[in-house]
Design an enzyme around this catalytic site. Structure first.
Site, short mmCIF file in Angstrom:
data_model
loop_
_atom_site.label_atom_id
_atom_site.label_comp_id
_atom_site.label_asym_id
_atom_site.label_seq_id
_atom_site.Cartn_x
_atom_site.Cartn_y
_atom_site.Cartn_z
N LYS A 133 17.51 -9.11 7.10
CA LYS A 133 17.67 -9.07 5.64
C LYS A 133 18.72 -10.09 5.19
O LYS A 133 18.58 -10.70 4.12
CB LYS A 133 18.05 -7.66 5.18
CG LYS A 133 16.97 -6.60 5.40
CD LYS A 133 15.81 -6.74 4.42
CE LYS A 133 14.90 -5.52 4.46
NZ LYS A 133 13.75 -5.62 3.57
N PRO A 174 17.91 -2.65 -2.81
CA PRO A 174 17.85 -1.23 -3.18
C PRO A 174 18.82 -0.40 -2.33
O PRO A 174 19.04 -0.69 -1.16
CB PRO A 174 16.42 -0.80 -2.86
CG PRO A 174 15.68 -2.05 -2.44
CD PRO A 174 16.73 -3.03 -2.01
N GLY A 175 19.37 0.62 -2.93
CA GLY A 175 20.04 1.67 -2.15
C GLY A 175 18.98 2.63 -1.66
O GLY A 175 17.82 2.23 -1.49
N GLY A 203 0.79 -1.23 0.00
CA GLY A 203 0.00 0.00 0.00
C GLY A 203 0.82 1.27 0.00
O GLY A 203 0.30 2.35 -0.30
N TYR A 226 23.02 -3.79 2.73
CA TYR A 226 23.73 -4.23 3.94
C TYR A 226 23.31 -5.64 4.39
O TYR A 226 23.78 -6.11 5.42
CB TYR A 226 23.62 -3.19 5.07
CG TYR A 226 22.22 -2.84 5.53
CD1 TYR A 226 21.42 -3.74 6.21
CD2 TYR A 226 21.72 -1.56 5.32
CE1 TYR A 226 20.15 -3.41 6.64
CE2 TYR A 226 20.44 -1.20 5.75
CZ TYR A 226 19.67 -2.13 6.42
OH TYR A 226 18.41 -1.80 6.85
#
Ligand code: HXC
Ligand code: NAP
Length: 281
Positions: A163, A189-190, A18, A148
């Site tokens: 992660k 993603p950065g 969303g 990271y």
């Protein structure tokens, strides 16, 4: 870049669909012909994004669900199946994160982030993977991680641990489930400005300026850049890409990794002086 029917016939479930990057992916994948089903805890943003997709001519359903709760995940899958018959693609995008000095964290703070990111990804992936295996049906999973996840990072330790676990899950199941025609990949993603990330991770305007100025491209990512990468990775055009983690950060993590990269700040005058000295010798 893509044919407008690239994802026609596909049913894609996005967690955290969303808001932020989940919303951007949902809008783009619907534009490319996929039927979308969005889950997250708050009904409001889900309903709003789903309405936007429908207003643009797409199909989208949603269900409120806390991905930490396997029963809630199961219930939302049943709702998606009732609406669209089946789900063939999963994007694990829901996340929780904040910056903190690690020594101040409570057990519950660590558990909250790991619960959303790692356990939530596991619950959704297992619930769908089991269905796909039983039905002998192909499936695709895309996990949104971070750069990271590989390197670790101070001040976001619960997120880094979670992660990294998701990345390990991606690579492990890519091999284990390839025989079932199930593909798993990840995007790292950065920095992409979103309300969710910026409100929790950007401590000040000055820090944001510093982050932009020290980026090799001197800019943050654009949502459509990430959404297009996601479209490629979930589409059949990437059928032989499996267990991969694609970084989309404009070169940011490499900027930190290369020992001499800080020389980007060396003034031209110093380079020229060194050049002259070398020629004199
Ligand atoms: C220390 C904190 C904290 C903080 C919460 N806690 N925020 N501790 N510093 N800033 C602690 C609380 O005190 C509590 O512990 C525990 O964490 C759980 O907090 P709740 O608010 O009860 O949990 P919950 O409602 O489940 O919320 C989860 C959340 C919240 C992760 C804390 O921020 C959230 O809902 N986030 C969802 C969206 C989000 O985070 N988006 C950003 C993703 S960006 P105690 O012991 O007091 O009970 C991202 C980008 C990475 O991942 C890369 C960027 C470049
Ligand atoms: P965001 O808008 O805050 O997205 C997080 C989403 O997860 C929200 O929609 C949130 O909705 C949902 N969510 C959180 N806890 C949940 C739970 N327990 N159950 C179900 N849904 C839950 O932030 P974002 O920046 O777009 O982040 C999207 C993804 O990109 C995340 O995986 C993040 O780690 C990753 N990422 C972002 C950046 C960046 O710079 N933005 C960089 C690297 C990686 P509810 O609160 O309604 O549940």
């Amino acid at each position: 870049m893509f044919q407008s029917n690239l994802l026609a016939g596909r049913v894609i479930l996005i967690t955290g669909g969303g808001t932020g990057l989940g919303r951007a992916m949902a809008l783009r994948l619907a534009e490319l012909g996929a039927k979308m089903f969005l889950v997250a805890r708050r009904e409001g943003p889900l309903a709003q994004t789903a309405a936007e997709i429908r207003a643009a001519g797409g199909q989208c359903g949603h269900a409120a669900c806390d991905v930490r709760d396997p029963a809630a995940v199961e219930a939302s899958l049943v709702a998606a199946e009732q609406q669209f018959g089946r789900v063939d693609t999963l994007i694990n995008n829901a996340a929780g994160n904040f910056i903190a000095r690690t020594e101040t964290l409570s057990p519950n703070a660590f558990a909250a982030v790991v619960g959303i990111v790692l356990h939530g990804t596991f619950h959704c992936t297992l619930a769908l993977g089991r269905r796909w295996i039983a039905a002998k049906q192909p499936g695709t999973v895309l996990n949104i991680v971070t750069t990271y996840a590989e390197s670790g990072s101070g001040f976001v330790v619960p997120s880094a641990c979670a992660k990294a676990g998701v990345l390990a899950m991606t690579r492990s199941l890519a091999v284990e489930w390839a025989r079932y025609n199930i593909r798993l990949n990840a995007i790292a993603p950065g920095p992409f400005p979103t309300e969710g990330a910026w409100s929790r991770l950007m401590p000040s305007q000055e820090y944001e300026e510093h982050a932009r100025n020290s980026h090799p491209m001197k800019r943050f990512g654009r949502h459509e850049e990430l959404a297009n990468l996601a479209a490629y990775l979930v589409s059949d055009q990437s059928a032989y890409v499996n267990g991969e983690c694609v970084v989309i950060d404009g070169g940011l993590w490499l900027r930190g990794a290369g020992e001499f990269n800080d020389l980007v700040d060396l003034p031209d005058s110093l380079w020229e002086a060194m050049e002259q000295a070398r020629k004199r010798n």
